[in-house]
Design an enzyme around this catalytic site. Structure first.
Site, PDB file in Angstrom:
ATOM      1  N   LYS A 177       1.788  -3.610   6.936  1.00 29.15           N
ATOM      2  CA  LYS A 177       2.188  -3.701   5.516  1.00 29.15           C
ATOM      3  C   LYS A 177       3.682  -3.424   5.374  1.00 29.15           C
ATOM      4  O   LYS A 177       4.390  -4.101   4.624  1.00 29.15           O
ATOM      5  CB  LYS A 177       1.384  -2.702   4.681  1.00 29.15           C
ATOM      6  CG  LYS A 177      -0.059  -3.123   4.446  1.00 29.15           C
ATOM      7  CD  LYS A 177      -0.153  -4.283   3.460  1.00 29.15           C
ATOM      8  CE  LYS A 177      -1.495  -4.951   3.495  1.00 29.15           C
ATOM      9  NZ  LYS A 177      -1.591  -6.187   2.729  1.00 29.15           N
ATOM     10  N   TYR A 186      -2.380  -1.105  10.848  1.00 26.72           N
ATOM     11  CA  TYR A 186      -2.559  -1.650   9.494  1.00 26.72           C
ATOM     12  C   TYR A 186      -1.361  -1.273   8.618  1.00 26.72           C
ATOM     13  O   TYR A 186      -0.730  -2.124   7.994  1.00 26.72           O
ATOM     14  CB  TYR A 186      -3.869  -1.139   8.855  1.00 26.72           C
ATOM     15  CG  TYR A 186      -3.890  -1.387   7.367  1.00 26.72           C
ATOM     16  CD1 TYR A 186      -4.072  -2.676   6.867  1.00 26.72           C
ATOM     17  CD2 TYR A 186      -3.674  -0.348   6.453  1.00 26.72           C
ATOM     18  CE1 TYR A 186      -4.041  -2.922   5.498  1.00 26.72           C
ATOM     19  CE2 TYR A 186      -3.638  -0.586   5.093  1.00 26.72           C
ATOM     20  CZ  TYR A 186      -3.822  -1.872   4.619  1.00 26.72           C
ATOM     21  OH  TYR A 186      -3.771  -2.109   3.269  1.00 26.72           O
ATOM     22  N   SER A 195       0.838  -1.199   0.000  1.00 27.67           N
ATOM     23  CA  SER A 195       0.000   0.000   0.000  1.00 27.67           C
ATOM     24  C   SER A 195       0.866   1.239   0.000  1.00 27.67           C
ATOM     25  O   SER A 195       1.964   1.250   0.577  1.00 27.67           O
ATOM     26  CB  SER A 195      -0.861  -0.027   1.270  1.00 27.67           C
ATOM     27  OG  SER A 195      -1.461   1.217   1.478  1.00 27.67           O
TER      28      SER A 195
END
Ligand code: NAD
Ligand code: UFG
Length: 355
Positions: free
Chosen positions: A152, A148, A123
């Site tokens: 990643k 989150y 991302s």
């Protein structure tokens, strides 16, 4: 055969369709924690071919071992993961366990089986708040403001270390900007659980009458109209980038990083205006304070993917919005409506090994 983890989800289901249309055999592993098998039934309807489906968890090492032993898997697209930023703040361990440990377990099973080609869903959040736009892949990664984003970045670092330790690996880290839209058929699309976090899913639910109005999070950003700017990319363009990356990884070893974006930014106000034009109806909205953790602007420099993969996004904003609207207006409650066509074949292993 390509193993697609998280293949029943929003992006994964579009990738499965594109792989089937390209003539690949596909095995989907998904625990359906944030998706519906109906998505795969509709993929089968669209492609005329059914993917194999195993309901199971990517953290289940024994299941993965059995899959690699039973199917001629030559590469993996790894979409399985949790992605809700707010939830990740409340349940960080679940996010690290799924997104980091899940990726580690998958790589362990791959290495054991001698499969070394992996496309990973990363991302743009790994860049943190970049002072420079557009963002190139050689920008240093930043400090994501939530578990989150951290998960990643951690998974990326695990994969980089792995590829450095063993030259047999070919790993593509695909840094998505803001995927939106749906397949042009209106049969598959994004179906978020609960209240949508993201802009377009929220706008769509307002437009079909499921929510009263959109909250615009901040109109005092240092941007031309004061609202946040993002690089929205059509999900079909995005998954086509995955197929190109998969091909490229046949020729290169180690870790390759590619931005998947359009290179163009649109503000929230621009999104609202374009959406109203596409749907032909006003979108009720109200200006609210900024959302914690949001950045003012973020858009990609996608030239590396063009130079190395021969890939670039082709669909414009109106197409993204029109396709998303077709999906939502035909499926106002997403996949919740009962479907008669159940063409997908569930492999026998699913009953024996799924956890
Ligand atoms: P999604 O939630 O629709 O799809 C993820 C899929 O993974 C779901 O089908 C879910 O059931 C499955 N899954 C979750 N945990 C699992 C587990 N432990 N075992 C097996 N399956 C599991 O999300 P999406 O938007 O399709 O995102 C796909 C990937 O892309 C995710 O890794 C996400 O973090 C990443 N990503 C998404 C965006 C975005 O805006 N949608 C942006 C950047 C990166
Ligand atoms: N926004 C609103 N109202 C809403 C939702 C969003 O005004 O109800 C605004 C946001 O403030 C932002 C823009 O719309 O300016 C886009 O917000 P999204 O939540 O759709 O997307 P983000 O860029 O904040 O985050 C997304 C994914 C993250 C990922 C990040 C970078 O949700 O998981 O892109 O890839 F990390």
């Amino acid at each position: 055969m390509i193993l697609v983890t998280g293949g029943a989800g929003y992006i994964g289901s579009h990738a499965v369709l594109e792989l089937l249309l390209a003539g690949e055999e596909v095995l989907v592993l998904d625990n359906l924690c944030n998706s519906s098998k109906t998505a795969l039934d509709r993929v089968a309807q669209l492609s005329g071919r059914a993917p194999q489906f195993i309901k199971g968890d990517v953290r289940n090492r024994a299941l993965l071992q059995a899959l690699f032993a039973s199917y001629p898997i030559r590469a993996v697209m790894h979409f399985a993961g949790l992605k809700a930023v707010g939830e990740s703040v409340r349940e960080p361990l679940r996010y690290y366990e799924t997104n980091v440990s899940g990726s580690i377990t998958l790589c362990q099973a791959m290495a054991e089986a001698g499969v070394f080609r992996l496309v990973f869903s990363s991302s743009a959040t790994v860049y943190g708040e970049s002072p420079v736009m557009p963002i190139t892949e050689d920008r240093p990664t930043g400090t994501p403001t939530n578990p989150y984003g951290q998960s990643k970045l951690m998974a990326e670092n695990v994969l980089k270390g792995l590829a450095e330790s063993d030259p047999r690996w070919s790993i593509g880290l695909l840094r998505y900007f803001n995927p939106i839209g749906a397949h042009e058929s209106g049969l598959i699309g994004e179906d978020p659980n609960g209240v949508p976090n993201n802009l377009l899913p929220y706008m769509l639910q307002v437009a079909v009458g499921r929510r009263k109005q959109l909250s615009v999070y901040g109109a005092d950003y240092p941007t031309p109209d004061g609202t946040g700017i993002r690089d929205y990319i059509h999900v079909v363009d995005l998954v086509k980038g995955h197929l190109k990356a998969l091909d490229r990884l046949e020729q290169v070893r180690g870790v390759s990083v590619w931005n998947l974006g359009t290179g163009k930014g649109h503000s929230v106000r621009e999104m609202i205006t374009a959406f109203e034009e596409v749907t032909g109806r006003p979108l009720p909205h109200v200006i609210k304070p900024r959302r914690a953790g949001d950045i003012a602007q973020c858009w990609s420099e996608p030239g590396k993917a063009w130079a190395e993969l021969g890939w670039r996004a082709e669909k414009d904003l109106v197409t993204m919005l029109a396709d998303a609207w077709r999906w939502q207006s035909r499926n106002p409650h997403g996949y919740a409506e009962p479907q008669e066509n159940t063409a997908t074949s569930s492999a026998p292993l699913s009953t024996a090994l799924a956890s």
